[in-house]
Design a protein around this motif. Structure first.
Motif: not given
Length: 404
Positions: A154-158, A146, A81, A181-182, A162, A149-150
């Motif tokens: 589509r995923i910018k932070s985790i 994940i 990320i 995940y989402k 979570d 999607e990074i």
């Protein structure tokens, strides 16, 4: 303790989840309570009275492997990320995927080694037991999804908390269904009402009873009274035919029963885990079958491998023939699926077999458009169901390793 493998597991799981069930009946949900239940159940699942560290059964070799593997994947995801926010290049993405897959690849190679792994020991502990653990494949699927999607932004932070709740979710940890995940976090954040939880509880009870029927009655009877008593078939061809049909039904009822249990316990935790089976033996063609069989796995491979390959090739225009691109995508998709099961010849052949079936069906669809069949649709559907069942059953015979 194997999840859903014996009756004590159910009693223990219900006892651990009882506070959550009571809480849910009042229309309340607490993700921290859910996570505590997951940690307790994982400790019970991975407990080993023989292979453990410091004399503590809950610190088994498989539990420690799980802990290190999850920690490694969390570090990898958090690192990617940060890197992707500044430099989201293809080589870095490929490196992250390879690193995520590496632990599973080591396990698969060790398990399929030509050597007797039980003789490879480290302080009297089999190397296989150190590196492998229950559910490694399914956790890896979640991690790769994940990372992909990074890559797609589509995923910018985790948040680590979570991520841990998602990766370690105990109802599906051993053999799926594979969640996203989402979708998981969205489901987890849904407000809970008494009415909604009551509906989930009723569905969970129904699925548990169906799971017992599938796994502990039908699959048990098939295995005990048919598969284990095929010695009557002295003719090799007759034996293989009988085994092919019996094993196909056994595989479905055993795995579908397990999946129903996993979904039911997910519902008790207010998570609506996706379904895994939808009457697969009523499929009208091979594509329809893979939209009904082990759906969470087949959809994962479709989205993460096939679709991405086709998109990449179409974007770069390395091959202009769309049908050829699609056919290559199918072959790669199913070959990877076969290798994922193991690097033994019968798993690879199983993947190759289904890839070829998809390619042939694509040509058949093209031919059918130019040569419309005048047979009634219902008759064609019945023919399709019969033909599809038999080619799928033969695939399961390959998968079993008993073809030759």
């Amino acid at each position: 303790m194997i999840p859903y493998g014996d009756f004590p597991f159910f009693f223990i799981a219900f006892a651990v989840l009882l506070p959550i069930i009571i809480y849910g009946l009042f229309g309340k949900k607490n993700i921290h309570l859910n996570f505590i239940a997951t940690v307790i159940m994982i400790a019970i699942i991975f407990k080993d009275n023989h292979k453990h560290i410091l004399g503590i059964p809950y610190l088994s070799y498989s539990f420690m492997s799980l802990a290190f593997f999850v920690a490694f994947q969390c570090i990898l995801i958090k690192l990617y990320i940060k890197i992707a926010a500044k430099k989201n290049t293809l080589p870095i993405f490929i490196l992250m995927i390879c690193l995520s897959i590496l632990p599973l690849a080591v396990v698969k190679v060790l398990q399929s080694s030509m050597f007797h792994l039980s003789s490879w020991t480290f302080h009297d502990t089999p190397i296989k037991a150190i590196f492998g653990f229950l559910g490694i494949s399914y956790i890896m699927f979640k991690c790769i999804q994940i990372i992909l999607e990074i890559r797609d932004k589509r995923i910018k932070s985790i948040k680590i908390y979570d991520l841990l709740r998602f990766l370690l979710f105990f109802p599906t940890i051993s053999s799926g269904p594979i969640d996203r995940y989402k979708r998981f976090l969205k489901d987890e954040s849904k407000p809970l009402t008494q009415e909604r939880y009551s509906t989930l509880l009723h569905k969970a009870i129904h699925y548990i009873f169906m799971g017992f029927l599938y796994k502990y009655v039908i699959a048990y009877l098939i295995n005990t009274y048919i598969i284990s008593n095929l010695h009557f078939a002295t003719d090799p061809l007759l034996y293989k035919l009988a085994y092919m049909y019996a094993y196909s039904f056994y595989l479905f009822f055993d795995f579908a029963g397990y999946s129903l249990f996993a979904i039911a316990f997910s519902y008790l935790l207010s998570i609506e885990t996706p379904q895994n089976f939808n009457k697969p033996f009523l499929s009208k063609n091979i594509k329809d079958f893979w939209n009904r069989w082990h759906m969470s796995l087949s959809f994962w491979f479709r989205d993460m491998i096939y679709m991405r390959f086709v998109f990449f090739m179409s974007k770069k225009k390395y091959i202009k023939n769309n049908l050829l691109v699609s056919n290559i995508g199918f072959m790669i998709n199913f070959m990877v699926m076969g290798i994922w099961h193991g690097i033994e010849w019968f798993y690879i052949l199983y993947g190759l077999y289904h890839g070829i079936l998809f390619v042939l069906y694509g040509y058949y669809e093209q031919w059918k458009k130019k040569h419309p069949v005048k047979i009634p649709v219902k008759v064609m559907d019945v023919i399709g169901i019969i033909v599809t069942f038999h080619i799928v059953a033969f695939g399961f015979l390959i998968f079993s390793g008993k073809l030759f």
